[in-house]
Scaffold this motif. Structure first.
Motif, PDB file in Angstrom:
ATOM      1  N   GLY A  22      46.482  29.973  37.574  1.00 13.20           N
ATOM      2  CA  GLY A  22      45.448  30.262  38.555  1.00 13.20           C
ATOM      3  C   GLY A  22      44.941  31.682  38.531  1.00 13.20           C
ATOM      4  O   GLY A  22      45.260  32.479  37.650  1.00 13.20           O
ATOM      5  N   MET A  23      44.159  31.947  39.567  1.00 14.28           N
ATOM      6  CA  MET A  23      43.528  33.260  39.715  1.00 14.28           C
ATOM      7  C   MET A  23      43.512  33.652  41.188  1.00 14.28           C
ATOM      8  O   MET A  23      43.570  32.796  42.067  1.00 14.28           O
ATOM      9  N   ARG A  24      43.433  34.953  41.433  1.00 10.96           N
ATOM     10  CA  ARG A  24      43.301  35.488  42.780  1.00 10.96           C
ATOM     11  C   ARG A  24      42.139  36.459  42.788  1.00 10.96           C
ATOM     12  O   ARG A  24      42.084  37.375  41.970  1.00 10.96           O
ATOM     13  N   VAL A  25      41.228  36.241  43.693  1.00 11.45           N
ATOM     14  CA  VAL A  25      40.094  37.155  43.863  1.00 11.45           C
ATOM     15  C   VAL A  25      40.604  38.347  44.664  1.00 11.45           C
ATOM     16  O   VAL A  25      40.954  38.222  45.835  1.00 11.45           O
ATOM     17  N   ASN A  26      40.667  39.505  44.026  1.00 12.86           N
ATOM     18  CA  ASN A  26      41.138  40.717  44.705  1.00 12.86           C
ATOM     19  C   ASN A  26      40.005  41.466  45.389  1.00 12.86           C
ATOM     20  O   ASN A  26      40.226  42.128  46.391  1.00 12.86           O
ATOM     21  N   ARG A  27      38.798  41.383  44.840  1.00 11.57           N
ATOM     22  CA  ARG A  27      37.608  42.036  45.416  1.00 11.57           C
ATOM     23  C   ARG A  27      36.481  41.012  45.445  1.00 11.57           C
ATOM     24  O   ARG A  27      35.896  40.699  44.414  1.00 11.57           O
ATOM     25  N   PHE A  28      36.188  40.482  46.619  1.00 13.66           N
ATOM     26  CA  PHE A  28      35.168  39.441  46.732  1.00 13.66           C
ATOM     27  C   PHE A  28      33.810  39.877  46.194  1.00 13.66           C
ATOM     28  O   PHE A  28      33.086  39.098  45.601  1.00 13.66           O
ATOM     29  N   TRP A  29      33.453  41.147  46.406  1.00 14.63           N
ATOM     30  CA  TRP A  29      32.133  41.625  45.978  1.00 14.63           C
ATOM     31  C   TRP A  29      31.999  41.764  44.456  1.00 14.63           C
ATOM     32  O   TRP A  29      30.899  41.896  43.933  1.00 14.63           O
ATOM     33  N   ALA A  30      33.101  41.686  43.734  1.00 15.62           N
ATOM     34  CA  ALA A  30      33.065  41.810  42.275  1.00 15.62           C
ATOM     35  C   ALA A  30      32.857  40.428  41.639  1.00 15.62           C
ATOM     36  O   ALA A  30      33.601  40.019  40.744  1.00 15.62           O
ATOM     37  N   VAL A  31      31.832  39.737  42.082  1.00 15.61           N
ATOM     38  CA  VAL A  31      31.541  38.376  41.627  1.00 15.61           C
ATOM     39  C   VAL A  31      31.441  38.316  40.102  1.00 15.61           C
ATOM     40  O   VAL A  31      31.923  37.374  39.476  1.00 15.61           O
ATOM     41  N   HIS A  32      30.829  39.342  39.501  1.00 14.70           N
ATOM     42  CA  HIS A  32      30.665  39.377  38.045  1.00 14.70           C
ATOM     43  C   HIS A  32      32.007  39.442  37.306  1.00 14.70           C
ATOM     44  O   HIS A  32      32.064  39.195  36.111  1.00 14.70           O
ATOM     45  N   VAL A 108      39.715  46.698  32.715  1.00 12.68           N
ATOM     46  CA  VAL A 108      40.216  45.792  33.741  1.00 12.68           C
ATOM     47  C   VAL A 108      40.442  46.644  34.985  1.00 12.68           C
ATOM     48  O   VAL A 108      41.179  47.616  34.948  1.00 12.68           O
ATOM     49  N   ARG A 109      39.792  46.286  36.058  1.00 12.09           N
ATOM     50  CA  ARG A 109      39.804  47.129  37.247  1.00 12.09           C
ATOM     51  C   ARG A 109      40.514  46.491  38.438  1.00 12.09           C
ATOM     52  O   ARG A 109      40.376  46.958  39.547  1.00 12.09           O
ATOM     53  N   GLY A 110      41.211  45.410  38.214  1.00 13.75           N
ATOM     54  CA  GLY A 110      41.965  44.810  39.309  1.00 13.75           C
ATOM     55  C   GLY A 110      41.133  43.974  40.271  1.00 13.75           C
ATOM     56  O   GLY A 110      41.574  43.685  41.374  1.00 13.75           O
ATOM     57  N   HIS A 111      39.923  43.579  39.843  1.00 13.44           N
ATOM     58  CA  HIS A 111      39.070  42.779  40.720  1.00 13.44           C
ATOM     59  C   HIS A 111      39.518  41.333  40.819  1.00 13.44           C
ATOM     60  O   HIS A 111      39.235  40.659  41.802  1.00 13.44           O
ATOM     61  N   VAL A 112      40.188  40.854  39.773  1.00 11.56           N
ATOM     62  CA  VAL A 112      40.660  39.472  39.754  1.00 11.56           C
ATOM     63  C   VAL A 112      42.043  39.444  39.101  1.00 11.56           C
ATOM     64  O   VAL A 112      42.274  40.109  38.097  1.00 11.56           O
ATOM     65  N   GLY A 113      42.938  38.693  39.739  1.00  9.90           N
ATOM     66  CA  GLY A 113      44.278  38.527  39.179  1.00  9.90           C
ATOM     67  C   GLY A 113      44.394  37.164  38.513  1.00  9.90           C
ATOM     68  O   GLY A 113      43.741  36.211  38.938  1.00  9.90           O
ATOM     69  N   ILE A 114      45.185  37.089  37.473  1.00 12.43           N
ATOM     70  CA  ILE A 114      45.433  35.807  36.803  1.00 12.43           C
ATOM     71  C   ILE A 114      46.941  35.629  36.671  1.00 12.43           C
ATOM     72  O   ILE A 114      47.683  36.614  36.593  1.00 12.43           O
ATOM     73  N   TRP A 115      47.383  34.382  36.650  1.00 12.31           N
ATOM     74  CA  TRP A 115      48.811  34.116  36.585  1.00 12.31           C
ATOM     75  C   TRP A 115      49.063  32.717  36.050  1.00 12.31           C
ATOM     76  O   TRP A 115      48.170  31.881  36.068  1.00 12.31           O
ATOM     77  N   HIS A 116      50.284  32.507  35.566  1.00 13.08           N
ATOM     78  CA  HIS A 116      50.736  31.153  35.260  1.00 13.08           C
ATOM     79  C   HIS A 116      52.253  31.105  35.335  1.00 13.08           C
ATOM     80  O   HIS A 116      52.930  32.115  35.185  1.00 13.08           O
ATOM     81  N   GLU A 117      52.759  29.910  35.598  1.00 12.54           N
ATOM     82  CA  GLU A 117      54.183  29.620  35.575  1.00 12.54           C
ATOM     83  C   GLU A 117      54.335  28.291  34.858  1.00 12.54           C
ATOM     84  O   GLU A 117      53.598  27.350  35.144  1.00 12.54           O
ATOM     85  N   ALA A 118      55.263  28.199  33.932  1.00 14.35           N
ATOM     86  CA  ALA A 118      55.496  26.957  33.193  1.00 14.35           C
ATOM     87  C   ALA A 118      56.933  26.507  33.429  1.00 14.35           C
ATOM     88  O   ALA A 118      57.852  27.329  33.459  1.00 14.35           O
ATOM     89  N   TYR A 119      57.090  25.187  33.604  1.00 16.36           N
ATOM     90  CA  TYR A 119      58.403  24.622  33.870  1.00 16.36           C
ATOM     91  C   TYR A 119      58.622  23.394  32.990  1.00 16.36           C
ATOM     92  O   TYR A 119      57.732  22.565  32.851  1.00 16.36           O
ATOM     93  N   VAL A 120      59.809  23.288  32.425  1.00 10.03           N
ATOM     94  CA  VAL A 120      60.249  22.056  31.783  1.00 10.03           C
ATOM     95  C   VAL A 120      61.336  21.517  32.710  1.00 10.03           C
ATOM     96  O   VAL A 120      62.396  22.123  32.862  1.00 10.03           O
ATOM     97  N   VAL A 121      61.040  20.391  33.335  1.00 11.89           N
ATOM     98  CA  VAL A 121      61.953  19.809  34.326  1.00 11.89           C
ATOM     99  C   VAL A 121      62.725  18.675  33.646  1.00 11.89           C
ATOM    100  O   VAL A 121      62.123  17.672  33.246  1.00 11.89           O
ATOM    101  N   PRO A 122      64.033  18.826  33.495  1.00  9.83           N
ATOM    102  CA  PRO A 122      64.814  17.806  32.798  1.00  9.83           C
ATOM    103  C   PRO A 122      64.854  16.476  33.554  1.00  9.83           C
ATOM    104  O   PRO A 122      64.794  16.462  34.785  1.00  9.83           O
TER     105      PRO A 122
END
Length: 166
Positions: A22-32, A108-122
């Motif tokens: 996913g992503m997190r909008v850190n600065r709403f006005w930085a739409v671009h 990269v100015r911190g306007h948007v954050g990105i992340w992921h988590e991966a799981y292998v569930v036995p």
């Protein structure tokens, strides 16, 4: 999408591979800055839908807040997930290359954050129940069966093992 008018469970067998991304909008006005990230995720999902052989079984788009958007993805295997992530012909490869160039260039100015988590569930470490629901989540990825096929109680569904062919 038809609704199963009863209690059901996912027909998953073996290990289950789940990716949260996913992503997190850190600065709403930085739409671009954040709109291209959102559009890139949608483009990758469209690419994966067109090519089921890459291994994405199902996905659910969600929002955690007005700032945070993410996708729960169910994959055929961790090998297919890794293969897509590193495939030179996949859009993901180009998107990451661009992010890395921006980062190295100090753009990269911190306007948007990105992340992921991966799981292998036995196998034996997951269970699911759906009441009056169409196939959703794990059931959309692996199929849906009546609760009676896996057990009425969670402990029974955790203990379920499909018969293995010799």
């Amino acid at each position: 999408m038809s609704v199963a008018a009863s209690r059901t469970t996912a027909d998953a067998r073996g290990d289950v591979v789940v990716l949260l991304i996913g992503m997190r909008v850190n600065r709403f006005w930085a739409v671009h800055q954040w709109v291209p990230v959102m559009l890139a995720m949608l483009r990758m999902l469209a690419e994966l839908k067109k090519d089921p052989g890459r291994g994405l079984l199902s996905r659910v788009l969600l929002t955690a807040s007005p700032r945070t958007y993410y996708v729960v993805q169910y994959w055929e295997s961790k090998e297919k997930l890794y293969a897509y992530a590193s495939a030179p012909d996949a859009f993901h490869h180009r998107a990451w290359a661009r992010i890395n160039r921006l980062e190295k260039g100090g753009k990269v100015r911190g306007h948007v954050g990105i992340w992921h988590e991966a799981y292998v569930v036995p196998e034996g470490s997951y269970e699911a129940i759906y009441g009056d629901m169409p196939a959703f989540g794990l059931a959309a990825a692996h199929g849906q069966v009546s609760l009676g096929e896996r057990g009425r109680y969670a402990k029974d569904r955790f203990a379920y093992r499909p018969e293995r062919k010799a």
